[in-house]
Design a protein around this motif. Structure first.
Motif, PDB file in Angstrom:
ATOM      1  N   UNK A  35      -7.171  -1.194   8.314  1.00 44.89           N
ATOM      2  CA  UNK A  35      -7.448  -2.420   7.557  1.00 44.89           C
ATOM      3  C   UNK A  35      -7.724  -3.584   8.494  1.00 44.89           C
ATOM      4  N   UNK A  36      -6.983  -3.667   9.590  1.00 46.66           N
ATOM      5  CA  UNK A  36      -7.206  -4.730  10.572  1.00 46.66           C
ATOM      6  C   UNK A  36      -8.632  -4.647  11.143  1.00 46.66           C
ATOM      7  N   UNK A  37      -9.079  -3.433  11.451  1.00 45.81           N
ATOM      8  CA  UNK A  37     -10.434  -3.242  11.982  1.00 45.81           C
ATOM      9  C   UNK A  37     -11.487  -3.597  10.939  1.00 45.81           C
TER      10      UNK A  37
ATOM     11  N   UNK B   1      -1.433   3.743  10.841  1.00 45.91           N
ATOM     12  CA  UNK B   1      -2.845   4.122  10.697  1.00 45.91           C
ATOM     13  C   UNK B   1      -3.514   3.291   9.611  1.00 45.91           C
ATOM     14  N   UNK B   2      -2.782   2.992   8.512  1.00 52.62           N
ATOM     15  CA  UNK B   2      -3.363   2.177   7.448  1.00 52.62           C
ATOM     16  C   UNK B   2      -3.591   0.752   7.931  1.00 52.62           C
TER      17      UNK B   2
ATOM     18  N   UNK C 280       0.852  -1.199   0.000  1.00 54.80           N
ATOM     19  CA  UNK C 280       0.000   0.000   0.000  1.00 54.80           C
ATOM     20  C   UNK C 280       0.879   1.236   0.000  1.00 54.80           C
ATOM     21  N   UNK C 281       0.241   2.372  -0.276  1.00 52.67           N
ATOM     22  CA  UNK C 281       0.956   3.645  -0.327  1.00 52.67           C
ATOM     23  C   UNK C 281       0.663   4.450   0.928  1.00 52.67           C
ATOM     24  N   UNK C 282       1.695   4.950   1.572  1.00 53.33           N
ATOM     25  CA  UNK C 282       1.484   5.874   2.684  1.00 53.33           C
ATOM     26  C   UNK C 282       1.239   7.266   2.101  1.00 53.33           C
TER      27      UNK C 282
END
Length: 205
Positions: free
Chosen positions: A53-55, A48-49, A37-39
């Motif tokens: 995504x985990x949530x 934060x990404x 993924x891109x920050x």
């Protein structure tokens, strides 16, 4: 702002316009559950990404997911020497009221807390030589506290973030890739290549 939105009827991503916010392109190689993924600093960072995504995965599947990063093993001091500045330090204090740091011991004991964490943040860079921070880092080095630190590494004109984690005993690796000069987004071909061959995040449950 343009983004790709998941369409439940088409079972595919479709272009959409969001009224506000920031999106980040990402790809997942389903055969290996490898993620790239891109920050988007300063809004979308590695933590934060992956946290979002985990949530999302937990909400959609009802299962607990973990996202692990490829790491380069090194001590905090070794890692500190490779970054221009540290902009965040996240520390999880022990559940007991004894940290051997008087200021924290008093707070924990008087508050009767079961657990505590603290986040120190400065975009200009934390003064890691300050006495209180050095005491924290000494305890982290001896394994008394869990902590993660986010640093900025200058790469020419590009500032790249890197995250050091005490449990991983090293840093999460971030790769610099070309982005579109107009949109500022990484091409999906670049992200696919990272997921295929690079050291990308890995999903597990």
């Amino acid at each position: 702002m343009g983004a790709d939105h998941w369409d439940e009827r088409k079972l595919d991503f479709v272009p959409a316009i969001l009224p506000a916010g920031v999106a980040s392109p990402f790809v997942i190689k389903l055969s290996t559950f490898t993620l790239a993924f891109q920050v988007r600093l300063p809004t979308i960072r590695v933590t934060s990404f992956t946290g979002a995504l985990r949530s999302l995965l937990r909400e959609q599947t009802g299962e607990a997911w973990d996202i692990s990063s490829p790491t380069s093993h090194k001590s905090f001091d070794e890692w500190r020497g490779t970054v221009a500045r540290i902009i965040r330090l996240n520390v999880r204090l022990p559940s007991s009221d004894k940290t051997e740091i008087p200021a924290f011991d008093g707070l924990l004991k008087e508050s009767h807390v079961e657990s505590a964490s603290m986040v120190l943040r400065s975009e200009q860079g934390l003064e890691t030589g300050a006495d209180a921070i050095r005491q924290l880092l000494d305890h982290i080095d001896h394994g008394h506290f869990h902590a993660s630190a986010t640093g900025v590494r200058e790469n020419g004109e590009i500032a790249v973030e890197t995250v050091w984690d005490s449990e991983l005993e090293g840093e999460s690796l971030i790769t610099a890739v070309a982005v579109d000069s107009g949109t500022g987004e990484a091409a999906f071909s670049e992200l696919f290549a990272e997921a295929e061959f690079g050291g990308s995040e890995h999903l597990s449950r």
